[in-house]
Design an enzyme around this catalytic site. Structure first.
Site, mmCIF file in Angstrom:
data_model
loop_
_atom_site.group_PDB
_atom_site.id
_atom_site.type_symbol
_atom_site.label_atom_id
_atom_site.label_comp_id
_atom_site.label_asym_id
_atom_site.label_seq_id
_atom_site.Cartn_x
_atom_site.Cartn_y
_atom_site.Cartn_z
ATOM 1 N N GLU A 233 -2.035 -104.017 66.245
ATOM 2 C CA GLU A 233 -3.335 -104.625 65.969
ATOM 3 C C GLU A 233 -3.888 -104.005 64.700
ATOM 4 O O GLU A 233 -3.379 -102.995 64.212
ATOM 5 C CB GLU A 233 -4.299 -104.465 67.147
ATOM 6 C CG GLU A 233 -4.560 -103.044 67.565
ATOM 7 C CD GLU A 233 -5.359 -102.961 68.875
ATOM 8 O OE1 GLU A 233 -6.035 -101.937 69.041
ATOM 9 O OE2 GLU A 233 -5.308 -103.870 69.709
ATOM 10 N N HIS B 52 -10.916 -102.134 70.302
ATOM 11 C CA HIS B 52 -10.363 -100.793 70.408
ATOM 12 C C HIS B 52 -10.922 -99.906 69.315
ATOM 13 O O HIS B 52 -11.128 -100.340 68.183
ATOM 14 C CB HIS B 52 -8.832 -100.834 70.296
ATOM 15 C CG HIS B 52 -8.178 -101.361 71.526
ATOM 16 N ND1 HIS B 52 -6.859 -101.724 71.581
ATOM 17 C CD2 HIS B 52 -8.654 -101.584 72.771
ATOM 18 C CE1 HIS B 52 -6.564 -102.140 72.793
ATOM 19 N NE2 HIS B 52 -7.633 -102.065 73.530
#
Length: 297
Positions: free
Chosen positions: A213, A251
């Protein structure tokens, strides 16, 4: 075969008697995991009955649990404020694998227990803020649902928990040797590269899916590693193609800035290393289907 977790894994659960610990211990037992004990100093000497007739003893410390059961894996479900102490206790007991599920752990705490474990050199950490890992049909250490996919020959490593589940679902007709959710925090105990190295060495794994990511340079470093060290086919996906520049997405480690850390930059680095990268999880699964069809032909 599998990586990190196999039929010889004897699992203890730190925080087993809490609500999350109880729920997921029940699920781990149902999926065939050998759970040999829980750890809670306040409930040492008691036992807990689980559905299916399983009774699991509770120990006061990780060391006591290891001495009594031969445990070699700990899954940690304690609240964030107590996670550092729980990990350090597991490392002091020299447990070979500690899986830290807890989210919201202070980065400073993670830095301290990460370095502590690294200096000791006897415990592999996975996480924090991760779903754990599963070797389907064999053992499950964490919160990955066991009914998504059965055993097979694909290895999966992912920063994202839910994308782990989606990829397992999309490729369930092939199955997985092991799926590892490494977590999306800025500091994590086991990296993409650690898993790539293990999958490359695992004879039961024939192809690898890697999910990254935006943020940081883990995927770029993994690309360089793949180029030099991985002979098995790898497909990849990078979450965050539509993320606005400078925004942290979900995150704590997922922050893109300028060209650094963007999904496009990561995609280009991976493709330069010979990794096929899908623009969506489904497209990534389709790329792996082609590879698996070629391998079985």
């Amino acid at each position: 075969m599998a990586i990190f977790l196999d039929e010889n894994s004897k699992v203890i659960v730190q925080g087993m008697t809490g609500s999350e610990g109880m729920k997921h211990t029940t699920r781990m037992l149902a999926s065939g995991t050998q759970i040999v004990g829980g750890v809670n100093p306040r409930k040492a000497g008691t036992t807990v009955d689980f559905p299916g007739g399983e009774t699991v003893p509770v120990f006061g410390t990780v060391q006591e649990a290891i001495d009594a059961t031969g445990a070699n894996v700990s899954v940690i479900f304690v609240p964030a404020a107590f996670t550092k102490a729980a990990v350090i206790e597991a490392v002091d007991a020299q447990i070979p694998l500690a899986v830290v599920i807890t989210e919201g752990v202070a980065v400073r705490d993670t830095a301290e227990f990460y370095n502590y474990a690294k200096d000791k050199g006897t415990t592999r950490l996975i996480g924090p803020n991760c779903p754990g890992l599963i070797s389907p049909g064999v053992s499950n250490a964490g919160i990955i649902p066991a009914d998504i996919s059965g055993p097979g020959r694909i290895g999966l490593v992912s920063k994202s928990g839910t994308l782990t589940y989606q990829m397992m679902f999309e490729l369930r007709d092939f199955g997985f040797s092991t799926a590892v959710g490494i977590g999306g925090d800025p500091i994590i105990g086991t990296t993409h590269i650690d898993c790539l190295e293990a999958f490359e060495a695992d004879p039961a794994t024939v192809a690898i899916v890697m999910i990254g990511e935006i943020g940081g340079d883990a995927e770029e470093r993994a690309a360089a590693y793949i180029k030099d060290h991985v002979t098995k086919p790898v497909v990849g996906y990078v979450a965050g193609f539509t993320a606005p520049d400078g925004k942290t997405m979900g995150h704590a480690g997922a922050l893109a800035s300028g060209s650094s850390g963007t999904a496009q930059a990561k995609k280009e680095a991976l493709e330069a290393a010979g990794v096929k990268v899908g623009k969506t999880p489904s497209e990534t699964a389709a790329l792996m289907r082609e590879i698996m069809a070629g391998l079985s032909a």
